[in-house]
Scaffold this active site. Structure first.
Site, PDB file in Angstrom:
ATOM      1  N   ASN A 213      -0.947  17.409   3.890  1.00  0.00           N
ATOM      2  CA  ASN A 213      -2.349  17.792   3.685  1.00  0.00           C
ATOM      3  C   ASN A 213      -2.645  19.055   4.499  1.00  0.00           C
ATOM      4  OD1 ASN A 213      -3.379  16.986   6.417  1.00  0.00           O
ATOM      5  ND2 ASN A 213      -2.670  14.981   5.704  1.00  0.00           N
ATOM      6  N   ASP A 283      -2.121   8.440   3.689  1.00  0.00           N
ATOM      7  CA  ASP A 283      -2.306   7.015   3.403  1.00  0.00           C
ATOM      8  C   ASP A 283      -1.098   6.424   2.669  1.00  0.00           C
ATOM      9  OD1 ASP A 283      -4.748   6.736   4.638  1.00  0.00           O
ATOM     10  OD2 ASP A 283      -5.848   7.472   2.891  1.00  0.00           O
ATOM     11  N   LYS A 293      18.381  16.757  -3.283  1.00  0.00           N
ATOM     12  CA  LYS A 293      17.252  17.474  -3.870  1.00  0.00           C
ATOM     13  C   LYS A 293      17.052  17.019  -5.328  1.00  0.00           C
ATOM     14  CE  LYS A 293      15.661  22.029  -5.063  1.00  0.00           C
ATOM     15  NZ  LYS A 293      16.154  23.237  -5.679  1.00  0.00           N
ATOM     16  N   LYS A 346     -12.257  -1.040  11.996  1.00  0.00           N
ATOM     17  CA  LYS A 346     -11.153  -0.643  12.880  1.00  0.00           C
ATOM     18  C   LYS A 346     -11.474  -0.924  14.343  1.00  0.00           C
ATOM     19  CE  LYS A 346      -9.481   2.781   9.532  1.00  0.00           C
ATOM     20  NZ  LYS A 346      -8.585   3.898   9.276  1.00  0.00           N
TER      21      LYS A 346
END
Ligand code: CTP
Length: 407
Positions: A213, A283, A293, A346
């Site tokens: 990300n 996630d 590859k 959490k």
């Protein structure tokens, strides 16, 4: 032991008679256990000699931008990374003018422009020069433009030119005390162990590809630095990023995947008093990592993903009695409500909310804007600021709350 011990101080000297007092300042920092490097303008060396400066600082003087023989070739950049702060004393009218207008024509002004940590400026000049509207305007520009610049007002008294008035440089002892006390502004975190995670995670698909990300790690790294600046023992578990810490006391563990990050976070959470999970953990990860590859053959390629462990969920649920746990939430809708659900699920003490919709916040932006929430609601509705300044706000709030709860 002073707050300054083991700090890296760069002292900038420009060409005024008060430069002789800066020699005392060098001695004070050395006596307090600091490492001192000096950058002097050519005019400064009309008042104090390189030999005296090098003997007192026990380091090579930097006065020529193009001089060779230093450990690093780009000396002003290396020095700005090495230093914990820059103390310019004396700062002449000429130097202040150049700093205010972004002029960099020697070693000291170039260092100033590249410097991102606290800067202390102690001017010294004749009374009429000091009161000159041009000089006053330049001082105002500096104060307005640089949030981390501490302007040390001049004293009134006898001046070297034989007149009386303001424009006298502050005494070296007072400059030294000001700089030292700044190192502990946010609160005393000596002997407090802090675990911070930062950056993205990379989830391997095959030996050359990954799912990742856009997190740069800047926010988490700024928090780790800020905590260390406040005297804490900081362990930073950091995903892949080219960014470095400015505080050399941060102990950094570089990781790549969420599984690796979990391992080091769980290990280091054992002794942590405060845990701050700022990483953008993926996630999901590919269920199988291809050993070779993957070749392009079929029109479509499906990669099966499997859930990664939720590290913060695990740390929050195993939270010890004296631990303070902080999470981040990146939301695009029902932001406050969703963040509150994460805070509760959490078992967190604070959650720092970022909005995907805010153009001044998020991945790869120099600024951030956060809302901090605890179980009773919003604790801070922040303004858009540099990530370093947001880190200061977050750290100050955490320290206050942590001290109230456990000290
Ligand atoms: N986090 C974590 N491990 C994960 C995912 C997230 O430790 N596998 C932590 C992040 O570091 C952050 C907090 O959990 O402090 C919230 O992350 P966020 O991505 O906003 O939420 P998620 O819990 O992943 O939920 P969702 O993506 O469904 O919003």
């Amino acid at each position: 032991m002073t707050n300054c011990q083991a700090k890296h101080i760069v002292i900038g000297i420009s060409g005024g008679i008060a430069a002789y007092k800066t020699l005392t300042l060098i001695r004070l920092f050395k006596k307090a256990g600091c490492e001192v490097k000096v950058v002097a303008t050519r005019n400064a060396l009309e008042f104090v000699t390189p030999l005296t400066i090098e003997t007192l600082s026990q380091n090579k003087l930097c006065s020529d931008l193009f001089e060779t023989g230093f450990e690093h070739s780009v000396q002003h950049i290396a020095m700005s990374e090495w230093a914990d702060c820059l103390v310019i004393a004396p700062a002449t009218a000429n130097l202040i003018g150049k700093m205010a207008h972004g002029i960099a024509d020697d070693a000291l002004t170039t260092l100033f422009l590249a410097f991102k940590k606290p800067i202390f400026v102690a001017p010294a000049m004749n009374h009429d020069m000091y009161r000159n509207p041009g000089v006053q305007e330049n001082i105002e520009i500096l104060k307005r433009r640089y949030k981390d610049l501490h302007f040390i007002e001049t004293r009134t008294g006898a001046l070297a030119c034989g007149t009386e008035g303001d424009g006298r440089m502050e005494e070296p002892e007072n400059i030294f005390n000001l700089v030292c006390s700044s190192f502990h502004q946010g609160g005393d975190l000596e002997n407090v162990n802090i675990l911070v995670s930062a950056g993205p995670t990379y989830e391997a698909i095959d030996p050359v590809r990954f799912i990742g990300n856009h997190s740069s790690g800047q926010m988490g790294i700024a928090i780790a630095d800020e905590m260390a600046d406040n005297g804490a023992n900081v362990c930073l578990v950091c995903g892949p990023t080219h960014l470095t810490c400015h505080n050399s006391n941060v102990s950094r563990i570089n990781v790549s995947s969420a599984i690796e990050m979990r391992k080091h976070c769980v290990e280091n959470a054992q002794n942590a008093n405060i845990i701050i999970m700022a990483a953008a953990v993926a996630d999901y990860r590919p269920a199988v990592v291809a050993s070779q590859k993957i070749k392009k053959s079929d029109e479509n390629l499906n990669i099966e993903l499997t859930k990664n462990p939720d590290i913060l969920l695990e740390l929050g649920r195993n939270k010890k009695e004296n631990q303070f746990v902080v999470g981040f939430a990146l939301e695009s809708e029902n932001e406050i409500e969703n963040a509150k659900v994460k805070l509760h699920n959490k078992n967190l003490d604070f959650i720092v909310l970022n909005s995907v919709n805010n153009p001044k916040a998020g991945f790869n932006k120099p600024t951030n804007q956060v809302t901090i929430i605890d179980k009773d609601g919003i604790v801070l509705q922040g303004k858009a600021k540099s990530k370093e300044d947001v880190a200061k706000d977050i750290v100050n709030l955490i320290i206050k709350r942590y001290n109230n709860m456990f000290k």
